[in-house]
Design a protein around this motif. Structure first.
Motif, PDB file in Angstrom:
ATOM      1  N   TRP A  66       0.886  -1.164  -0.031  1.00 28.28           N
ATOM      2  CA  TRP A  66      -0.071  -0.063  -0.152  1.00 28.28           C
ATOM      3  C   TRP A  66       0.916   1.480   0.043  1.00 28.28           C
ATOM      4  N   TRP A  67       2.002   0.865  -0.442  1.00 29.74           N
ATOM      5  CA  TRP A  67       2.843   2.380  -0.467  1.00 29.74           C
ATOM      6  C   TRP A  67       2.993   2.964  -1.946  1.00 29.74           C
ATOM      7  N   GLU A  71       3.704   7.596  -0.467  1.00 28.73           N
ATOM      8  CA  GLU A  71       4.408   6.536   0.609  1.00 28.73           C
ATOM      9  C   GLU A  71       5.200   5.784  -0.303  1.00 28.73           C
ATOM     10  N   GLY A  99      -3.843   4.378   3.584  1.00 28.38           N
ATOM     11  CA  GLY A  99      -3.073   4.465   4.844  1.00 28.38           C
ATOM     12  C   GLY A  99      -3.326   3.019   5.541  1.00 28.38           C
ATOM     13  N   ALA A 100      -2.224   2.408   6.172  1.00 27.93           N
ATOM     14  CA  ALA A 100      -2.355   1.296   7.045  1.00 27.93           C
ATOM     15  C   ALA A 100      -2.940  -0.086   6.345  1.00 27.93           C
ATOM     16  N   HIS A 124       2.298  -6.734   8.046  1.00 25.13           N
ATOM     17  CA  HIS A 124       2.941  -6.620   9.108  1.00 25.13           C
ATOM     18  C   HIS A 124       3.346  -7.806   9.975  1.00 25.13           C
ATOM     19  N   HIS A 177       8.921   0.667  12.486  1.00 23.17           N
ATOM     20  CA  HIS A 177       8.281   1.896  12.641  1.00 23.17           C
ATOM     21  C   HIS A 177       8.027   2.237  14.229  1.00 23.17           C
ATOM     22  N   TRP A 281      -3.803  10.387   6.366  1.00 22.89           N
ATOM     23  CA  TRP A 281      -2.949  10.605   7.492  1.00 22.89           C
ATOM     24  C   TRP A 281      -2.010  11.815   7.075  1.00 22.89           C
ATOM     25  N   TRP A 301       6.286   7.127   9.839  1.00 21.32           N
ATOM     26  CA  TRP A 301       6.019   7.137   8.345  1.00 21.32           C
ATOM     27  C   TRP A 301       5.771   8.768   8.196  1.00 21.32           C
ATOM     28  N   LEU A 333       6.184  -1.398  15.298  1.00 19.71           N
ATOM     29  CA  LEU A 333       5.374  -2.373  14.386  1.00 19.71           C
ATOM     30  C   LEU A 333       6.657  -2.446  13.177  1.00 19.71           C
ATOM     31  N   ASP A 335       7.095  -3.698   8.956  1.00 24.04           N
ATOM     32  CA  ASP A 335       6.717  -4.257   7.646  1.00 24.04           C
ATOM     33  C   ASP A 335       7.608  -5.360   7.138  1.00 24.04           C
ATOM     34  N   LYS A 369      12.186   6.359   4.345  1.00 26.14           N
ATOM     35  CA  LYS A 369      10.668   5.942   4.916  1.00 26.14           C
ATOM     36  C   LYS A 369      10.325   6.418   6.269  1.00 26.14           C
ATOM     37  N   HIS A 405      -1.500  -1.656  13.803  1.00 24.18           N
ATOM     38  CA  HIS A 405      -0.723  -2.135  12.743  1.00 24.18           C
ATOM     39  C   HIS A 405      -0.188  -3.583  12.817  1.00 24.18           C
TER      40      HIS A 405
END
Ligand code: GAL
Length: 448
Positions: A66-67, A71, A99-100, A124, A177, A281, A301, A333, A335, A369, A405
């Protein structure tokens, strides 16, 4: 007879003599052929090996995340690095905005369950990985890759534990993160005559002062960011032990301490912007940067967005602090990327995972990031002042996992908790929210 003899001779003696010569000729011809063939084989073999060594992989490699948009730069830098090493692989950067992962996770679910997995996907560490894809046996065990790449020595054991079950290790972490961060603009603090709140009491004292100056005390965005704020408030009220106990099923959601979380949360929401539900966000962060709001609580982020996209300088154009009441606690959290069962172009995916876990891959990705590298040998000179302070806190703080997350609770709870949040936002009733949260916790296998 002679003739016959000759014939005979011819037959018996001469002809065999000629046959022998022919046979010898044929044999030596065959030998030559064999030698040539053997030499060719050797040459071909050697060249083949050399070619294989330098031979780049081919085909497509789809990386799902989802980047998207703002992002995207960190992931793009990692993909560029991959392309340099494997120029013949066509990398498909498949992103679903939101986001998320609010939208991406739903798309991923359809694809995974429909037997159409991407090469690799963002997931995650913790329950989002284990409780969703590992229990469903949709991931390949990466233990041998961990051995081969020496990752047992460079990744913290607690982090590897979050990616593991007794049957294997299921993904490769690309970052760490921090969720519980309060962002602000130092110059504005002076202008408005307020300090950075150390706890929620202080925030509640300064909030009316900010409102009188036409400033929103706390910027908030769409629904998932509300849960993001909730986890910071809950951590402040409960502290790390009780936060942990909640997810281990040792503290009920109806416990008076947890009800206090909702009570305080309701008070804090009074000081947020009314259009929160329609803001991403990034737009909530923008409110702080533009001086429309004093603070925002968001994962780091936001630091990546402010430095990489908005070109602001950490420590000068924006400041940070642990979210009120959480000093000394790092809500983390991570990724990660894994190898889905049946992933197309498996070897290309494995090379991707090697890059994701490598020192140079991580020190390319994370400075853009806003996250830090979990590797113990990360080169901190490549990071800005915010990230260096986060790296220090990661080493020294008490570590707990994020709810919003995917670390502490599975997807089922996450989805249902969004409904609990809706109930609270419309009713503002702490008791009702607590009851509802306890019910969904039991359904998700958390509560007792
Ligand atoms: C988190 C993710 C971060 C960032 C953030 C905002 O869930 O771990 O890397 O993408 O969402 O979308």
């Amino acid at each position: 007879m002679r003739v016959t003899g000759e014939k005979l001779v011819g037959v018996v003696l001469v002809k065999p003599e000629r046959g022998k010569q022919k046979l010898e000729r044929e044999v030596s011809g065959l030998k030559r052929l064999a030698v040539v063939a053997l030499s060719l084989l050797v040459v071909w073999g050697l060249t083949g090996t050399a070619l294989a060594a330098s031979s780049p992989l081919r085909g497509e490699l789809e990386i799902f995340s989802w980047w998207a948009g703002d992002e995207g730069p960190a992931l793009q830098a990692l993909i560029d690095k991959y392309k340099t090493a494997f120029p013949n692989v066509e990398v498909i950067n498949a992103t679903v905005t939101g986001g998320a992962g609010i939208n991406a996770k739903a798309v991923l679910k359809t694809r995974m369950l429909g037997g159409d997995p991407p090469g690799s996907f963002q997931v995650h560490a913790g329950q989002e990985l284990i409780g969703t894809w590992v229990v469903a046996k949709r991931m390949e065990d990466l233990t041998s890759l961990y051995n081969q790449e020496g990752w047992f020595k460079v990744f913290p054991k607690d982090l590897i534990d979050l990616l593991s079950t007794k049957d294997g290790i299921w993904s490769v972490p690309v970052n760490i993160h921090r969720s519980n961060v309060l962002w602000y603009v130092p110059e504005n603090m002076k202008k408005w005559g307020v300090g950075v709140p150390q706890n929620w009491d202080e925030f509640l004292q300064i909030a009316p002062k900010l409102q009188k100056q036409g400033v929103t005390p706390l910027a908030l965005g769409e629904n998932w960011t509300v849960t993001h704020l909730w986890e910071s408030v809950a951590l402040a009220v409960l502290g790390p032990e009780k936060w942990q106990a909640l997810w281990e099923g040792n503290l009920s959601f109806t416990n008076p301490d947890v009800i206090k979380v909702w009570e305080l949360f309701g008070k804090i929401l009074q000081y947020t912007n009314r259009d929160a539900a329609s803001l991403t966000w990034q737009q909530a962060t923008d409110m702080v940067v533009k001086g429309e709001a004093a603070f925002n609580i968001m994962g780091d982020w936001a630091a990546g967005y402010m430095t990489t996209t908005l070109h602001l300088t950490a420590g000068k154009d924006f400041g940070w602090a642990p979210s009120p009441g959480t000093k000394g606690i790092f809500m983390m959290l991570a990724d990660s990327f894994g190898l889905p069962v049946g992933a197309p172009n498996r070897q290309a995916v494995i090379e991707w995972l090697k890059l994701v876990g490598s020192r140079s891959g991580q020190d390319t990705f994370n400075p853009l990031k806003g996250s830090i590298s979990p590797r113990l040998d990360s080169d901190l000179s490549k990071y800005n002042t915010y990230s260096r302070s986060a790296a220090q806190d990661w080493q020294t703080n008490r570590i707990v996992g994020s709810l919003a997350h995917g670390v502490v609770a599975n997807e089922r709870f996450m989805n249902d908790f969004a409904t609990v949040m809706e109930i609270f936002l419309s009713s503002r009733n702490p008791q009702a929210a607590a009851q509802a949260a306890q019910a969904v916790a039991i359904q998700a296998g958390i509560g007792r």
